[in-house]
Design an enzyme around this catalytic site. Structure first.
Site, PDB file in Angstrom:
ATOM      1  N   GLY A 263      67.278  47.502 -16.975  1.00 31.15           N
ATOM      2  CA  GLY A 263      66.301  47.759 -17.570  1.00 31.15           C
ATOM      3  C   GLY A 263      66.530  48.919 -18.590  1.00 31.15           C
ATOM      4  O   GLY A 263      65.470  49.918 -18.574  1.00 31.15           O
TER       5      GLY A 263
ATOM      6  N   ILE B  67      57.705  60.201 -14.633  1.00 25.98           N
ATOM      7  CA  ILE B  67      58.413  60.514 -15.964  1.00 25.98           C
ATOM      8  C   ILE B  67      57.429  59.849 -17.088  1.00 25.98           C
ATOM      9  O   ILE B  67      56.570  59.041 -16.932  1.00 25.98           O
ATOM     10  CB  ILE B  67      59.400  59.379 -16.231  1.00 25.98           C
ATOM     11  CG1 ILE B  67      60.422  59.556 -14.767  1.00 25.98           C
ATOM     12  CG2 ILE B  67      60.395  59.757 -17.243  1.00 25.98           C
ATOM     13  CD1 ILE B  67      61.720  58.483 -14.664  1.00 25.98           C
TER      14      ILE B  67
ATOM     15  N   TYR C  77      56.741  49.093  -3.311  1.00 26.26           N
ATOM     16  CA  TYR C  77      57.750  49.819  -4.322  1.00 26.26           C
ATOM     17  C   TYR C  77      58.005  51.077  -3.417  1.00 26.26           C
ATOM     18  O   TYR C  77      59.540  51.365  -3.465  1.00 26.26           O
ATOM     19  CB  TYR C  77      57.008  50.263  -5.371  1.00 26.26           C
ATOM     20  CG  TYR C  77      57.763  51.403  -6.342  1.00 26.26           C
ATOM     21  CD1 TYR C  77      58.641  50.694  -7.137  1.00 26.26           C
ATOM     22  CD2 TYR C  77      57.568  52.673  -6.539  1.00 26.26           C
ATOM     23  CE1 TYR C  77      59.347  51.517  -8.006  1.00 26.26           C
ATOM     24  CE2 TYR C  77      58.365  53.293  -7.148  1.00 26.26           C
ATOM     25  CZ  TYR C  77      59.222  53.015  -8.236  1.00 26.26           C
ATOM     26  OH  TYR C  77      59.939  53.701  -8.913  1.00 26.26           O
ATOM     27  N   ALA C  78      57.520  51.856  -2.775  1.00 32.34           N
ATOM     28  CA  ALA C  78      57.915  53.023  -1.905  1.00 32.34           C
ATOM     29  C   ALA C  78      58.865  52.600  -0.853  1.00 32.34           C
ATOM     30  O   ALA C  78      59.965  53.232  -0.597  1.00 32.34           O
ATOM     31  CB  ALA C  78      56.612  53.813  -1.423  1.00 32.34           C
ATOM     32  N   ALA C  79      58.475  51.563  -0.400  1.00 31.84           N
ATOM     33  CA  ALA C  79      59.329  51.090   0.982  1.00 31.84           C
ATOM     34  C   ALA C  79      60.705  50.489   0.356  1.00 31.84           C
ATOM     35  O   ALA C  79      61.581  50.628   1.010  1.00 31.84           O
ATOM     36  CB  ALA C  79      58.549  49.883   1.517  1.00 31.84           C
ATOM     37  N   ALA C  80      60.632  49.782  -0.533  1.00 33.10           N
ATOM     38  CA  ALA C  80      61.889  49.279  -1.196  1.00 33.10           C
ATOM     39  C   ALA C  80      62.522  50.522  -1.723  1.00 33.10           C
ATOM     40  O   ALA C  80      63.925  50.216  -1.463  1.00 33.10           O
ATOM     41  CB  ALA C  80      61.456  48.420  -2.298  1.00 33.10           C
ATOM     42  N   LYS C  81      62.102  51.340  -2.494  1.00 29.04           N
ATOM     43  CA  LYS C  81      62.914  52.379  -2.774  1.00 29.04           C
ATOM     44  C   LYS C  81      63.402  53.346  -1.753  1.00 29.04           C
ATOM     45  O   LYS C  81      64.662  53.772  -1.778  1.00 29.04           O
ATOM     46  CB  LYS C  81      62.175  53.399  -3.731  1.00 29.04           C
ATOM     47  CG  LYS C  81      61.760  52.622  -5.079  1.00 29.04           C
ATOM     48  CD  LYS C  81      63.210  52.496  -5.724  1.00 29.04           C
ATOM     49  CE  LYS C  81      62.559  51.920  -7.111  1.00 29.04           C
ATOM     50  NZ  LYS C  81      63.785  51.715  -8.222  1.00 29.04           N
TER      51      LYS C  81
ATOM     52  N   ASN D 170      68.977  50.636 -12.603  1.00 30.53           N
ATOM     53  CA  ASN D 170      67.684  51.329 -13.040  1.00 30.53           C
ATOM     54  C   ASN D 170      66.416  50.479 -13.135  1.00 30.53           C
ATOM     55  O   ASN D 170      65.365  51.031 -12.728  1.00 30.53           O
ATOM     56  CB  ASN D 170      67.968  51.887 -14.710  1.00 30.53           C
ATOM     57  CG  ASN D 170      66.601  52.286 -15.409  1.00 30.53           C
ATOM     58  OD1 ASN D 170      65.994  53.438 -15.008  1.00 30.53           O
ATOM     59  ND2 ASN D 170      66.014  51.446 -16.164  1.00 30.53           N
TER      60      ASN D 170
ATOM     61  N   SER E 277      63.300  56.628  -6.322  1.00 30.28           N
ATOM     62  CA  SER E 277      62.047  57.144  -6.800  1.00 30.28           C
ATOM     63  C   SER E 277      61.564  58.309  -5.698  1.00 30.28           C
ATOM     64  O   SER E 277      61.979  58.254  -4.353  1.00 30.28           O
ATOM     65  CB  SER E 277      60.951  56.342  -6.831  1.00 30.28           C
ATOM     66  OG  SER E 277      59.517  56.811  -6.802  1.00 30.28           O
TER      67      SER E 277
END
Length: 263
Positions: free
Chosen positions: A19, A188, A155-159, A87, A141
């Site tokens: 990325g 960001i 997304y939160a669970a994956a991170k 990333n 994150s």
């Protein structure tokens, strides 16, 4: 930010930044370039303008075959990899909370944010272990600790999974010469964030400054008073992959301007 003299501390190193064509990934790639590394970047689509010092690979890393493609090309062109910065990440799930999410939302998010790094690590770790040298950075994150349920719960669970996996991997490979670290940014101010602020400002008939404040409020506030700049994330990563951080492994570094309200 002011250009610092990194004294070519990464001279001779081969680095991969997934990325790496925009946002924090682009800043990280440029920072590693400045330190003397040969940098490889990946994205699904080739950018309109490409740093001539960087080698670009077009690939979809959310697919199982993506990591194999990247590894094959890196080893063919460069023969090794010294630094891997996982990333790539993001969320495209809809708002509306848990009930609005489908199995596909969960699966695609986990593929991109958790399994893509796992596959790349698996592809490059044997060579790093064989060389008794290497650094792997996982960009996670603060949502791994501070989930926002309305639209980014997968997304939160994956991170959160990535943070846990990174720690476990470090225990396995640190004794074999490979350092594994996690960087967890807060909000960001990337180009996409700037566009989002413009959309919020227009739709709500408020200033961009007010739109920015509204997002900070939704996060519970940012004590530092603003989002991070991509270059600030890149500077931390640049330090962590350098010889100056040679004793650091297995640790998560939060860079969020104080957003997470607990220790």
């Amino acid at each position: 930010m002011e250009n610092l003299d990194y004294q070519n501390e990464l001279s001779g190193k081969i680095a991969l930044v997934t990325g790496g064509t925009k946002g924090a990934g682009k800043a990280i790639a440029e920072r590693l370039n400045q330190a003397g590394a040969k940098v490889i970047i990946t994205a699904r689509n080739r950018p309109e303008s490409l740093n001539k010092e960087q080698y670009f690979i077009s690939v979809d890393l959310s697919k199982p075959e993506g990591a194999a493609k990247v590894a094959a090309e890196v080893f063919e062109k460069f023969g090794k990899l010294d630094i891997l910065v996982n990333n790539l990440g993001g969320s495209e799930t809809p708002g509306g909370g848990f009930v609005a999410l489908t199995d596909r939302d969960w699966e695609e998010t986990i593929q991109t944010n958790l399994l893509a790094p796992v596959r790349l690590d698996k592809a490059f770790l044997p060579q790093m272990v064989n060389n008794k040298s290497g650094v792997i950075i996982h960009i996670a994150s603060i949502q791994g600790r501070l989930p926002l349920y309305d639209s980014t719960l997968p997304y939160a669970a994956a991170k959160a999974g990535l943070i846990n996996y990174s720690k476990g991997l470090s225990k396995e490979v640190s004794a074999k010469g490979v350092r594994v670290l996690t960087v967890s940014p807060g909000w960001i101010m990337t180009e996409s964030s700037e566009r989002m602020m413009e959309r919020i400002a227009e739709s709500s008939d408020i200033s961009i400054e007010a739109a920015t404040q509204s997002v900070m409020d939704a996060l519970g506030g940012i004590p530092y008073g603003r989002p991070a700049q991509p270059e600030e994330i890149a500077e931390l990563v640049g330090f962590l992959v350098s010889p100056r951080a040679g004793y650091l492994t297995g640790t998560e570094y939060v860079i969020d301007g104080g957003t997470i309200p607990t220790i």
